[in-house]
Design a protein around this motif. Structure first.
Motif, PDB file in Angstrom:
ATOM      1  N   ARG A   1      -7.524  -3.600  -3.563  1.00  0.00           N
ATOM      2  CA  ARG A   1      -6.299  -3.375  -4.330  1.00  0.00           C
ATOM      3  C   ARG A   1      -5.121  -4.134  -3.751  1.00  0.00           C
ATOM      4  O   ARG A   1      -4.034  -4.134  -4.309  1.00  0.00           O
ATOM      5  CB  ARG A   1      -5.980  -1.879  -4.359  1.00  0.00           C
ATOM      6  CG  ARG A   1      -6.814  -1.122  -5.331  1.00  0.00           C
ATOM      7  CD  ARG A   1      -6.282   0.286  -5.463  1.00  0.00           C
ATOM      8  NE  ARG A   1      -6.402   0.989  -4.195  1.00  0.00           N
ATOM      9  CZ  ARG A   1      -7.116   2.080  -4.012  1.00  0.00           C
ATOM     10  NH1 ARG A   1      -7.778   2.603  -5.005  1.00  0.00           N
ATOM     11  NH2 ARG A   1      -7.176   2.651  -2.828  1.00  0.00           N
TER      12      ARG A   1
ATOM     13  N   THR B   1      -9.624  -0.030  -0.981  1.00  0.00           N
ATOM     14  CA  THR B   1      -8.220  -0.104  -0.606  1.00  0.00           C
ATOM     15  C   THR B   1      -7.810  -1.539  -0.337  1.00  0.00           C
ATOM     16  O   THR B   1      -6.741  -1.990  -0.776  1.00  0.00           O
ATOM     17  CB  THR B   1      -7.967   0.757   0.650  1.00  0.00           C
ATOM     18  OG1 THR B   1      -8.398   2.082   0.389  1.00  0.00           O
ATOM     19  CG2 THR B   1      -6.498   0.778   1.014  1.00  0.00           C
TER      20      THR B   1
ATOM     21  N   MET C   1       0.836  -1.170   0.000  1.00  0.00           N
ATOM     22  CA  MET C   1       0.000   0.000   0.000  1.00  0.00           C
ATOM     23  C   MET C   1       0.885   1.238   0.000  1.00  0.00           C
ATOM     24  O   MET C   1       1.845   1.318   0.737  1.00  0.00           O
ATOM     25  CB  MET C   1      -0.908  -0.013   1.232  1.00  0.00           C
ATOM     26  CG  MET C   1      -1.726   1.243   1.369  1.00  0.00           C
ATOM     27  SD  MET C   1      -2.697   1.341   2.870  1.00  0.00           S
ATOM     28  CE  MET C   1      -4.020   0.254   2.507  1.00  0.00           C
ATOM     29  N   ASP C   2       0.528   2.161  -0.825  1.00  0.00           N
ATOM     30  CA  ASP C   2       1.254   3.418  -0.896  1.00  0.00           C
ATOM     31  C   ASP C   2       0.965   4.233   0.366  1.00  0.00           C
ATOM     32  O   ASP C   2      -0.121   4.184   0.929  1.00  0.00           O
ATOM     33  CB  ASP C   2       0.797   4.170  -2.144  1.00  0.00           C
ATOM     34  CG  ASP C   2       1.633   5.386  -2.425  1.00  0.00           C
ATOM     35  OD1 ASP C   2       2.775   5.449  -1.939  1.00  0.00           O
ATOM     36  OD2 ASP C   2       1.128   6.280  -3.141  1.00  0.00           O
ATOM     37  N   GLN C   3       1.962   4.991   0.802  1.00  0.00           N
ATOM     38  CA  GLN C   3       1.792   5.791   2.020  1.00  0.00           C
ATOM     39  C   GLN C   3       0.680   6.822   1.875  1.00  0.00           C
ATOM     40  O   GLN C   3      -0.059   7.080   2.830  1.00  0.00           O
ATOM     41  CB  GLN C   3       3.090   6.505   2.367  1.00  0.00           C
ATOM     42  CG  GLN C   3       3.975   5.742   3.290  1.00  0.00           C
ATOM     43  CD  GLN C   3       5.151   6.601   3.733  1.00  0.00           C
ATOM     44  OE1 GLN C   3       5.552   7.532   3.037  1.00  0.00           O
ATOM     45  NE2 GLN C   3       5.702   6.274   4.885  1.00  0.00           N
ATOM     46  N   ALA C   4       0.558   7.407   0.718  1.00  0.00           N
ATOM     47  CA  ALA C   4      -0.471   8.424   0.506  1.00  0.00           C
ATOM     48  C   ALA C   4      -1.869   7.827   0.662  1.00  0.00           C
ATOM     49  O   ALA C   4      -2.760   8.444   1.259  1.00  0.00           O
ATOM     50  CB  ALA C   4      -0.321   9.051  -0.870  1.00  0.00           C
ATOM     51  N   VAL C   5      -2.061   6.614   0.149  1.00  0.00           N
ATOM     52  CA  VAL C   5      -3.362   5.952   0.266  1.00  0.00           C
ATOM     53  C   VAL C   5      -3.649   5.611   1.728  1.00  0.00           C
ATOM     54  O   VAL C   5      -4.769   5.785   2.214  1.00  0.00           O
ATOM     55  CB  VAL C   5      -3.406   4.683  -0.620  1.00  0.00           C
ATOM     56  CG1 VAL C   5      -4.687   3.904  -0.391  1.00  0.00           C
ATOM     57  CG2 VAL C   5      -3.248   5.050  -2.077  1.00  0.00           C
TER      58      VAL C   5
END
Length: 89
Positions: free
Chosen positions: A87, A84, A1-5
């Motif tokens: 994904r 989320t 998971m991307d930090q922004a998400v």
């Protein structure tokens, strides 16, 4: 998971928690101020006088706002968290 998400999901979850707690905390604040003012004006210092009305007001507010709280949680789950998780974090 991307930090922004992750941070966006956490920010949204915290905002929903604030929205859900606002009615109950607001009623507790107002009832507490009214009871405190009443006690100061009449010099009655009974502890149950502050506790029982505040608990009844909080319970009534919770019961009335349960539909709103449930809707907010379901909306958070469907709009933010499930996509989320789908994904793959």
């Amino acid at each position: 998971m991307d930090q922004a998400v992750l941070f966006d999901s956490l920010r949204t979850a915290i905002w929903v928690a604030v929205q859900m707690s606002t009615p109950i905390l607001g009623v507790a604040l107002i009832v507490g101020l009214v009871i405190g003012l009443l006690q100061a004006l009449t010099s009655i210092q009974e502890m149950t006088l502050t506790f029982v009305p505040k608990m009844l007001a909080i319970l009534a507010t919770f019961w009335v706002s349960m539909d709103f709280m449930t809707g907010a949680l379901i909306s958070l789950l469907h709009d933010t968290l499930l996509p989320t998780i789908a994904r793959g974090f």
